[in-house]
Design a protein around this motif. Structure first.
Motif, short mmCIF file in Angstrom:
data_model
loop_
_atom_site.label_atom_id
_atom_site.label_comp_id
_atom_site.label_asym_id
_atom_site.label_seq_id
_atom_site.Cartn_x
_atom_site.Cartn_y
_atom_site.Cartn_z
N PHE A 176 0.87 -1.17 0.00
CA PHE A 176 0.00 0.00 0.00
C PHE A 176 0.91 1.22 0.00
O PHE A 176 1.57 1.51 0.98
CB PHE A 176 -0.94 0.01 1.21
CG PHE A 176 -2.03 1.02 1.03
CD1 PHE A 176 -3.11 0.74 0.20
CD2 PHE A 176 -1.95 2.27 1.62
CE1 PHE A 176 -4.11 1.69 -0.02
CE2 PHE A 176 -2.94 3.21 1.40
CZ PHE A 176 -4.02 2.92 0.58
N PRO A 179 1.09 7.89 -0.77
CA PRO A 179 0.66 8.58 -1.98
C PRO A 179 1.73 9.55 -2.51
O PRO A 179 1.81 9.77 -3.73
CB PRO A 179 -0.59 9.34 -1.56
CG PRO A 179 -0.81 9.09 -0.12
CD PRO A 179 0.19 8.09 0.37
N ALA A 180 2.53 10.10 -1.65
CA ALA A 180 3.53 11.08 -2.10
C ALA A 180 4.79 10.38 -2.60
O ALA A 180 5.17 10.50 -3.76
CB ALA A 180 3.88 12.05 -0.97
N SER A 181 5.44 9.62 -1.75
CA SER A 181 6.74 9.06 -2.11
C SER A 181 6.61 7.75 -2.88
O SER A 181 7.52 7.36 -3.59
CB SER A 181 7.55 8.78 -0.84
OG SER A 181 7.01 7.67 -0.15
N ARG A 182 5.50 7.09 -2.71
CA ARG A 182 5.24 5.77 -3.30
C ARG A 182 6.13 4.67 -2.73
O ARG A 182 6.18 3.56 -3.24
CB ARG A 182 5.31 5.81 -4.83
CG ARG A 182 4.31 6.81 -5.43
CD ARG A 182 3.22 6.07 -6.19
NE ARG A 182 2.18 6.97 -6.63
CZ ARG A 182 1.74 7.06 -7.90
NH1 ARG A 182 2.28 6.33 -8.84
NH2 ARG A 182 0.77 7.88 -8.21
N TYR A 183 6.85 4.97 -1.67
CA TYR A 183 7.43 3.90 -0.86
C TYR A 183 6.24 3.22 -0.17
O TYR A 183 5.10 3.65 -0.31
CB TYR A 183 8.35 4.49 0.22
CG TYR A 183 9.78 4.77 -0.22
CD1 TYR A 183 10.81 3.89 0.11
CD2 TYR A 183 10.11 5.92 -0.92
CE1 TYR A 183 12.12 4.15 -0.26
CE2 TYR A 183 11.41 6.18 -1.30
CZ TYR A 183 12.42 5.30 -0.96
OH TYR A 183 13.72 5.54 -1.31
N ILE A 241 2.35 12.11 8.95
CA ILE A 241 1.21 12.84 8.39
C ILE A 241 0.42 11.98 7.40
O ILE A 241 -0.69 12.32 7.05
CB ILE A 241 1.63 14.16 7.71
CG1 ILE A 241 2.66 13.91 6.61
CG2 ILE A 241 2.14 15.17 8.72
CD1 ILE A 241 2.88 15.12 5.72
N HIS A 242 1.00 10.89 6.94
CA HIS A 242 0.30 10.08 5.95
C HIS A 242 -0.54 8.97 6.56
O HIS A 242 -1.50 8.52 5.96
CB HIS A 242 1.30 9.46 4.97
CG HIS A 242 2.11 10.49 4.26
ND1 HIS A 242 1.58 11.29 3.28
CD2 HIS A 242 3.39 10.89 4.42
CE1 HIS A 242 2.52 12.13 2.85
NE2 HIS A 242 3.62 11.92 3.53
N ALA A 243 -0.16 8.51 7.71
CA ALA A 243 -0.86 7.36 8.28
C ALA A 243 -0.62 7.28 9.78
O ALA A 243 0.51 7.43 10.24
CB ALA A 243 -0.38 6.07 7.62
N LEU A 251 -3.85 -1.87 8.02
CA LEU A 251 -3.40 -2.19 6.66
C LEU A 251 -2.54 -3.46 6.61
O LEU A 251 -2.55 -4.18 5.62
CB LEU A 251 -2.62 -1.01 6.06
CG LEU A 251 -3.45 0.18 5.58
CD1 LEU A 251 -2.52 1.29 5.09
CD2 LEU A 251 -4.43 -0.21 4.48
N MET A 255 -3.37 -6.09 3.83
CA MET A 255 -2.37 -6.45 2.82
C MET A 255 -1.97 -7.92 2.99
O MET A 255 -1.72 -8.61 2.00
CB MET A 255 -1.14 -5.54 2.94
CG MET A 255 -1.41 -4.08 2.57
SD MET A 255 -1.92 -3.87 0.84
CE MET A 255 -3.52 -3.12 1.06
#
Ligand SMILES: Cc1cc2nc3c(=O)[nH]c(=O)nc-3n(C[C@H](O)[C@H](O)[C@H](O)COP(=O)(O)OP(=O)(O)OC[C@H]3O[C@@H](n4cnc5c(N)ncnc54)[C@H](O)[C@@H]3O)c2cc1C
Lengths: 264, 784
Positions: A176, A179-183, A241-243, A251, A255
């Motif tokens: 998953f 959204p920003a770094s796609r790591y 800030i992302h999760a 998740l 996953m």
């Protein structure tokens, strides 16, 4: 970028000598992590030893039920290797979802695992498959290799030469992405191996780790429903800030179930 | 019509240059003897500057000069001006000083306080790190809420309570009366999230001073070089226009962020005079994040009153808008005249009141960003209309239809100052619904449900006021400049044409669009036309490009200049053919004496104008070179309808846009391909705002999203293939009948996407989710 002395290594031994000879020398693979760090002046090495000319470190070999990937093999080569696709399709798929085409054509497996970014994908594959890291000095089991956030079992100046992955009965990786770094915000690698079921989680915590409760549940019956209602414990998970930690914990369960389902 | 004329999808003339890497951007310019500048910037959101010691840095290798805020102040020059004055309920806005280099206080992370000039960029950077600044950190107010809370840290002493202005439009009591008779009132609270513009090319500048002529030249990444010359020359550095040339060469995207006059431009120009060597500065991406003016950042409460049939009776909107630490060039007008005046939307809402409090915070200044005010207005109107429809059980499309300004009602005076000139809102709605297969949505939703996914559909029937703008109108609203446009058509002796425009192209394709108009009007080949922009030494004057104004205002100036060229050319043709001027007809590049087969080509007329051997010299001057200034009678009002369909994965919260359809009315279209590209780009930016982009400051005023590792820019795989089309009602008041298309996508899309997301989540009891609707937020909302 501060000044440094650039060296092109001609062999592993030459690289080892050059690293040892520098006051504060670093190895460079594709430079995908190293160069931005230098440009932002976050590191100031005296010497940079470039491994890109060491042909021995590049390439993929499949023999005796294991896939061996040279440390300087770029992600794109793994992603598009018919041998990898045949032996461990999950590994090829994982490599094909790292970063973008530019990154996949420069970034290497050696650089990725030596860096051990807590959100990187390869560590999940190494731990999930029970791989072995080969260096110029020894062999290290993946379970022992990743020791903490950006930390590994590598000693000063030790060079990763290859990674050996035993082919599993089945495996799948579900990521998953941030959204920003796609790591990976959370990435779960599930494998049925001769040594049992392995569930390796990246992105969620400070370092890749195994979800032993999930492994045990899957040993009792390898199906997604075996994991119903299971999540990770949020206690030591990352929060940014992302999760939130809770979201990451949730998740991990989602996953993991999807990875099990994808194992077929 | 020539094949490359109006209405043809001509491939862009500029693209060969760009695609082959031959664009000439500011950073590509290298001047002899050039030095490099690096700015010393505050790491604190708010601090007192106790001391600045440049001694050690000045002694470092390659350093040419270090200049501080104190040096600038000692020269007695001006601060950065604000171009628009808003007058609130209690008088004019508070307009604090904005020194280009901070002197005693820094007010946001990235605020610059000194500049280091050295022989190389690396040496400048080394020395900049060695400038010893002693800061006394102070508490910061990093959000609207924090800045308005009692006892909040003050951004400027002259702005008590951090209030820049408290402004309103409409009669509150009147609107309250309308609400008293309402059958239903819908109330929403929303945040219009703060965005970082992220043009692909970071800002850059090269300044030089010629000691012989005493002339300064500034190359800069600007959307409006003449405005920079005016603001910087007249207000900041006190340089007259004839000694200051501003060039904006190829510019790699602006989206508003390159409209404004920035400190770096003034400091470089000033410093170039001091060191008498050219100076270059190019922002690093991290620097762009903390110095380019950000966009949006509103907190709003809105209420809509409806009667039993769903007719809108009144709208009340209460908004707080973040100005950041200083007033950027156009900042005050964005949440007022570009926002509240659009709150009628496409509807006949009879009573509207809007109050806006503009607030200073310890963050980067906030100013116009693609759409500027109008996306915020559309978001309020279209979110509340859609919410009202769901609450009242009326189909959202039907509720809109019941309230549209009808196609026969134009010109239409709204209650919030604007007079809409033309439109067909039913038409664009119907077209958008058809291409979105609105009627088939139920079946698609059921299919998604069977796969465990939540599907939603959302509309956004937007309107914008573009073609900024009539000088008299904007002047009465507080603009400190006129907003006309200038164009000069220079016909060369052999009949080729150079068009000088005061607009500026930084991705919009002007070199093609304007050339198409000229090819059409003069009958010349499009390759015989060159469009020149971006240089105050070449173009008479200009107000630049923003507010979808280039074609509506700049194109109209071109049309007027072409009228003048045609008039003069006809007189020359009449002379050549010994006919009466009144009998000359001009079509397809040929001047013909009406009713005869006598004709002369455009090229022959052009040659005659410059080689006037046989010429009515007593009546007519030689030459064929005409300039026109065009000041529009009104704004233009592009409008349309966008429909978005999403699918949500309830397990992860991930939102996927599965379909996006748009029908837009941009008036007449010169180049459909370019228009489509502008709409696509705008939609992607709107999707970015809705789902991906969110600028986050922590409580200390540190930017938590200061790089692409944390700030999510939209990527190609975040959006589906769009279905876009246009429907035309020509603009009645400009010569080309055009309205402008540059901002529409960014204005319309956020509401369409968020209405779809709310529709998808509504069945799970989610009533509010803010932008960006990231997976984490959606999951949180589903599990609250
Ligand atoms: C834009 C972007 C997106 C990315 N997205 C992802 C993603 O989605 N998932 C993901 O997993 N990764 C991602 N990465 C990381 C990328 O995959 C690279 O693997 C990683 O950056 C390492 O790069 P490199 O191989 O070029 O190593 P370098 O940057 O050259 O080196 C990294 C570190 O490893 C050390 N090192 C390199 N080789 C060896 C060796 N053989 N032995 C010992 N030490 C060594 C170096 O000294 C250095 O400290 C992304 C990177 C970028 C720039």
């Amino acid at each position: 970028m501060h000044d440094f002395t650039y060296h092109a290594a001609s062999s592993v031994a030459d690289a080892a000598a050059k690293v040892a000879g520098g006051e504060d020398a670093v190895l460079m693979a594709g430079g995908m992590t190293l160069l931005p760090t230098l440009k932002q002046r976050l590191a100031q090495p005296s010497d940079v030893v470039d491994l890109s000319g060491v042909a021995d470190l590049r390439g993929i070999r499949v023999e005796g039920g294991a896939v061996t990937v040279g440390a300087m093999t770029v992600h794109d080569a793994v992603a598009n290797s018919p041998e990898v696709a045949a032996a461990i399709p999950a590994l090829a798929a994982l490599a094909g979802h790292i970063g973008d085409p530019q990154v996949r054509n420069r970034g290497t497996i050696g650089g990725s695992i030596a860096n051990n970014d807590p959100a990187a994908d390869y560590p999940a594959a190494l731990v999930g498959l029970g791989a072995t890291v080969c260096t110029d000095r020894r062999e290290i089991a993946a379970d022992e290799f990743f020791t903490g956030m950006f930390e590994t079992a590598l000693d000063e100046g030790e060079i990763v030469t290859s990674v050996r992955f035993p082919a599993p009965a089945a495996a799948a990786y579900m990521k998953f992405p941030n959204p920003a770094s796609r790591y990976a915000i959370v990435g779960v690698f599930v494998a049925r191996t001769t040594g049992g079921v392995r569930v390796a989680v990246t992105g969620a915590a400070s370092c890749v780790y195994r979800e032993s409760a999930m492994e045990a549940a899957l040993e009792g019956g390898f199906s997604a429903s075996a994991l119903d209602g299971m999540t990770a414990s949020a206690d030591d998970l990352n929060e940014d800030i992302h999760a939130s930690a809770e979201y990451r914990a949730h998740l991990v369960g989602v996953m993991a179930r999807r990875a099990v389902a994808a194992c077929g | 019509m020539p094949k490359d004329g109006i209405g043809a999808s001509v491939k862009r003339k500029e693209d060969y240059r760009f695609i082959t890497g031959q664009g000439a951007y500011t950073d590509d310019i290298d001047r002899p003897g050039q030095t490099h500048a690096v700015f010393v910037r505050s790491p604190h959101a708010h601090a007192r500057i106790a001391s600045v010691d440049t001694g050690a840095a000045a002694a470092m290798p390659g350093v040419v000069k270090i200049l501080t805020g104190a040096d600038y102040a000692a020269d007695g020059l001006g601060g950065l001006p604000c171009g628009w004055q808003v007058t609130g309920k209690d008088g004019p806005m508070v307009e604090p000083a904005h020194p280009p280099l901070a002197v005693d206080r820094v007010r946001h992370v990235g605020d610059q306080l000194a500049v280091v000039i050295a022989n190389s960029a690396a040496e400048a950077r080394d020395a900049a790190e060695a400038v010893a600044v002693e800061y006394e950190p102070l508490a910061a107010a990093a959000s609207i809420e924090a800045a308005l809370s009692p006892g909040a840290p003050q951004v400027h002493d002259e702005a008590p309570g951090n209030l820049c202005y408290d402004w309103e439009i409409g009669d509150r009591a009147d609107v309250d009366a309308a609400f008293a008779g309402a059958h239903h009132v819908t109330r929403i609270e929303l945040v219009n999230n703060r965005l970082v513009p992220n043009a692909m090319e970071p800002r850059a500048a090269v300044a030089e001073y010629d000691r012989a002529t005493r002339e300064y030249t500034l190359y800069t990444t600007s959307q409006n070089p003449h405005v920079i010359r005016l603001l910087m020359g007249a207000f900041v550095l006190q340089l007259p226009e004839h000694r200051l040339r501003v060039v904006a060469p190829d510019v790699g995207g602006g989206f508003g962020s390159k409209i404004f006059h920035y400190a770096e431009e003034a400091i470089l120009t000033w410093a170039a005079g001091k060191v008498a060597r050219p100076i270059k500065w190019t922002a690093e991406r991290a620097e762009s994040f903390v110095t380019d003016a950000h966009g949006r950042d509103h907190v709003t409460v809105a209420e809509l009153a409806l009667d039993a049939d769903g007719k809108f009776l009144g709208l009340k909107v209460d908004t707080r808008a973040n100005m950041g630490a200083y007033l950027s060039t156009f900042a005050p007008c964005v949440p007022t005249y570009l926002y509240a005046t659009l709150l009628a939307g496409q509807y006949t809402t009879p009573k509207i009141w809007c109050g806006v409090q503009a607030v200073f915070t310890h963050t980067v200044p906030v100013d116009a960003y693609r759409g500027a005010g109008r996306p915020e207005a559309t978001f309020v109107v279209e979110r509340i209309v859609e919410t009202a429809a769901h609450e009242m059980g009326i189909d959202p499309a039907e509720l809109r239809r019941r309230n549209f300004v009808p196609a026969d009602a134009f010109p239409y005076q709204t209650p919030v100052a604007l007079v809409y000139d033309s439109g067909d809102y039913e038409g664009t709605l119907a077209a958008a619904l058809a291409s979105a297969d609105y009627d088939g949505f139920g079946a698609r939703r059921a299919e998604s449900e069977a796969r465990g996914r939540l599907r939603g559909i959302g509309l956004s029937a937007y309107i914008e006021a573009c073609g900024i703008a009539p000088s008299a109108v904007v002047g009465s609203l507080g603009a400190r400049a006129g907003l006309y446009e200038c164009g000069e058509v220079r016909v060369h002796p052999t009949g080729s044409v150079t068009f000088f425009t005061g607009t500026h192209s930084h991705g919009q394709g002007h070199e093609t669009t304007f050339a198409q108009i000229i090819a059409e009007r003069l009958g010349v080949d499009i390759d015989a036309v060159e469009v020149v922009h971006g240089d105050t030494a070449k173009i008479p004057f200009g107000m630049g490009t923003y507010g979808s104004r280039s074609l509506a205002v700049g194109g109209s100036a071109l049309a007027r200049a072409l009228d003048k060229v045609e008039t003069k050319a006809k007189r020359i043709a009449a002379h050549l053919m010994e006919a009466s001027e009144a009998d000359i007809e001009f079509a397809d590049g040929q001047f013909t004496v009406a009713g005869t087969d006598r004709s002369v080509g455009f090229g022959d007329v052009a040659l005659t104008a410059y080689v006037p051997h046989n010429y009515p010299i007593e009546e007519l001057e030689p030459g064929l070179d005409e300039t026109a200034y065009y000041d529009p009678a009104n704004f233009t009002f592009p409008a349309g309808c966008h429909v978005c369909e999403v699918e949500v994965d309830p397990e992860t919260g991930a939102v996927e846009i599965v379909n996006f359809a748009a029908s837009d009315d941009f008036g007449n279209v010169i180049n459909p391909m370019i228009v489509e590209g502008q709409v696509h780009g705008g939609i992607v930016q709107g999707v970015g705002q809705a789902l991906l982009e969110g600028c986050v400051y922590d409580d200390e005023g540190q930017l938590a999203t200061g790089s692409y590792m944390d700030y999510t820019m939209p990527r190609a795989d975040d959006v589906p293939s769009f279905t876009v089309s246009t429907r035309t009602t020509p603009c009645p008041h400009n010569p080309l009948g055009v309205k402008g298309c540059g901002e529409a996508g960014a204005i319309a899309a956020p509401a369409a996407v968020m209405n779809a997301v709310h529709d998808a989540l509504g069945s799970r009891g989610v009533s509010r989710i803010d932008m960006p609707a990231t997976p984490a937020r959606v999951w949180q909302a589903l599990n609250a």
